[in-house]
Enzyme design. Structure first.
Site, short mmCIF file in Angstrom:
data_model
loop_
_atom_site.label_atom_id
_atom_site.label_comp_id
_atom_site.label_asym_id
_atom_site.label_seq_id
_atom_site.Cartn_x
_atom_site.Cartn_y
_atom_site.Cartn_z
N ASP A 195 0.73 -5.64 -11.45
CA ASP A 195 1.42 -5.11 -10.28
C ASP A 195 1.98 -6.31 -9.52
OD1 ASP A 195 2.28 -3.53 -8.23
OD2 ASP A 195 0.30 -3.20 -7.37
N GLU A 251 5.18 4.57 -5.96
CA GLU A 251 5.56 3.16 -6.12
C GLU A 251 5.90 2.93 -7.59
OE1 GLU A 251 3.14 0.09 -4.36
OE2 GLU A 251 3.51 -1.25 -6.04
N ASP A 287 4.75 -6.43 -7.64
CA ASP A 287 5.38 -6.11 -6.34
C ASP A 287 6.64 -6.93 -6.06
OD1 ASP A 287 3.62 -4.09 -5.55
OD2 ASP A 287 2.23 -5.48 -4.60
N ASP A 289 7.49 3.59 -2.22
CA ASP A 289 7.24 2.17 -2.03
C ASP A 289 8.17 1.45 -2.98
OD1 ASP A 289 5.42 2.14 -0.02
OD2 ASP A 289 3.77 1.29 -1.18
N GLU A 341 -0.90 7.67 -2.69
CA GLU A 341 -0.10 6.77 -3.52
C GLU A 341 -0.79 6.57 -4.88
OE1 GLU A 341 1.34 3.25 -1.56
OE2 GLU A 341 1.16 2.07 -3.38
N HIS A 363 3.73 0.91 -9.88
CA HIS A 363 2.53 1.61 -10.34
C HIS A 363 2.88 2.57 -11.49
CE1 HIS A 363 0.47 1.05 -6.11
NE2 HIS A 363 0.72 -0.09 -6.74
N ASP A 387 7.36 -2.41 -0.37
CA ASP A 387 6.04 -2.95 -0.71
C ASP A 387 6.30 -4.03 -1.77
OD1 ASP A 387 3.48 -3.52 -1.35
OD2 ASP A 387 2.94 -1.53 -2.09
N HIS A 439 -1.37 -1.80 7.11
CA HIS A 439 -2.78 -1.42 7.03
C HIS A 439 -3.42 -1.82 8.36
CE1 HIS A 439 -1.77 -2.43 2.80
NE2 HIS A 439 -2.71 -1.59 2.42
#
Ligand SMILES: [Mn+2]
Length: 439
Positions: free
Chosen positions: A310, A271, A312, A299, A235, A274, A342, A104
């Site tokens: 989430d 992802e 990750d 991702d 996304e 998600h 991610d 980002h």
């Protein structure tokens, strides 16, 4: 700073096929230059390391303070720290042997007190990034703008009820697109973290969706104006931080893009964590996006569905990676997309080497998934079974339905003539047993 080594004691990660269980600092399945179905493993998998978790992650969670101490971080959000971090990141990418990274805008450079200052910081840091890219051959898989962390975005960015905030987000994306061009990014991602609502009582859903579509149209126009050659990706995520997010899942985003005439300009970055938050199985959105020709990038991470957040986590489940790679190989690959980790080490995984162990384990999980998927596809047992399942659509009335030329009158006439259809087994357990054979 430039010659400081941050990951001391770790050299370039080797391929060590057949190594023992305790060797977690070598690849047992990922052999970058090995060719499978006409492509190297490196090209099939296009691994990418993300900046935000791996170089900005502190281990803080909603219940606890930071747990992770990194040698490049001094707790200051300064340009000096940002540059040190960039050198550490490229050392990590090089030793791990990945060709791509993602970030980002606000991960790599500190946000200033004005937009001008933030832009200056970003330009200065990406000058260093470009220099390190040229030196190492490592490239940007995708860039994205952080349009969710700053308080100004608490009610959304492109869907904010205040056009001033939308304008700020647009200005930020304009600079993000320029940076993507400068660094030769292969994709640009939009993740609508706060594009949704907390309560419908204060929300004009139709207006917000229209504004978001118009925001994307401005991004497409500017991309074309500056000659930026990269794939735009959206996304999907159903919720968190919002109660509901408009980019709910693959099918919602595809419907949104088609409704507003944007589908030729975007693909999806899926992802799986998600996807499971949306109440689907791990590979559901990968399969759906691919079915519409809209799977652009992945991702690659996983969650703990029993936890429901989430989280990750690094993807370590071979069945999941096999099913994802089956879709990717069936569509001929992801390029210009890839598999971006991610994913963050747990806040309890506090050793610096845990960053390597996590990425190596996940890369090997995907390499095994790729090898399994290639076997499933080459042997064709599943594909033949699926083909036979739909065989009735290749002739007669089925063929007319397939081609879109049948009428209800013809279906009635066919049914009158042929009576009750015979019962056909779905054979779920047979499919499951066959998939297990390949794992
Ligand atoms: Mn993501």
């Amino acid at each position: 700073m430039a010659d400081e080594e941050y990951f001391r004691g770790i050299s370039k990660i080797p391929y060590v096929a057949g190594a023992g269980a305790g060797n977690v600092l070598g690849f047992k399945y990922y052999n970058a230059q090995e060719v499978l179905l006409g492509k190297t493993m490196e090209d099939w998998l296009s691994f990418s390391v993300c900046y935000w978790h791996t170089f900005r992650g502190t281990g803080a969670d909603p219940f606890g303070f930071p747990t992770l101490c990194r040698p490049w971080d001094d707790g200051k959000d300064s340009m000096e720290t940002a540059k040190r971090r960039m050198h550490a990141a490229f050392e990590f990418f090089t030793k791990l042997g990945v060709k791509y990274y993602t970030f980002h805008d606000r991960d790599v450079a500190p946000e200033g007190s004005t937009l001008e200052e933030s832009n200056r910081n970003l330009v200065e840091i990406t000058d260093l990034a470009l220099q390190l890219q040229k030196k190492t051959g490592i490239r940007v898989l995708w860039v994205t703008c952080n349009l969710f962390a700053h308080p100004r975005y608490m009610n959304g960015a492109a869907t904010n009820p205040d056009s001033h905030v939308l304008a700020y987000a647009g200005a930020q994306v304009k600079k993000g697109l320029e940076i993507a061009k400068k660094l030769g990014a292969e994709n640009f991602v939009f993740w609508g973290g706060r594009e949704g609502y907390l309560t419908l009582h204060n929300t004009d859903v139709a207006a917000e969706l229209r504004h978001m579509a118009n925001f994307f149209k401005m991004a497409v126009a500017y991309k074309e104006k500056i000659g930026l050659k990269c794939q735009f990706l959206i996304e999907p995520k159903p919720k968190e931080p919002c109660r509901h997010q408009y980019d709910y899942d693959a099918m919602s985003v595809i419907g949104f893009l088609k409704h507003f005439g944007l589908d030729s300009h975007f693909k999806l970055n899926i992802e799986p964590n998600h996807t499971t938050l949306a109440g689907h199985s791990y590979e559901h959105d990968i399969v759906v996006a691919s079915a519409f020709g809209m799977l652009g990038s992945v991702d690659s991470n996983t969650g703990s569905p029993d936890l429901g957040w989430d989280t990750d986590q690094f993807p370590m489940d071979i069945k999941n990676t096999t099913m994802v790679m089956k879709s990717i190989v069936e569509q001929g690959g992801l390029q210009p997309g890839g598999l971006n980790f991610d994913a963050k080490v747990r806040r309890e995984s506090t050793d610096l080497e845990d960053l390597f162990i996590a990425h190596i384990g996940a890369m090997d999980a995907f390499a095994r998934g790729l090898r399994n998927a290639v076997k499933i596809i080459e042997e064709g047992v599943i594909a033949q079974m699926v083909k036979e399942r739909y065989l009735s659509f290749s002739t007669g009335i089925g063929q007319k339905v397939e081609e879109g030329t049948a009428t209800l009158e013809e279906l009635e006439e066919f049914t009158m003539r042929n009576g009750e259809p015979k019962i056909t087994s779905g054979k779920q357990e047979k499919y499951e047993s066959i998939i297990n054979h390949y794992l």
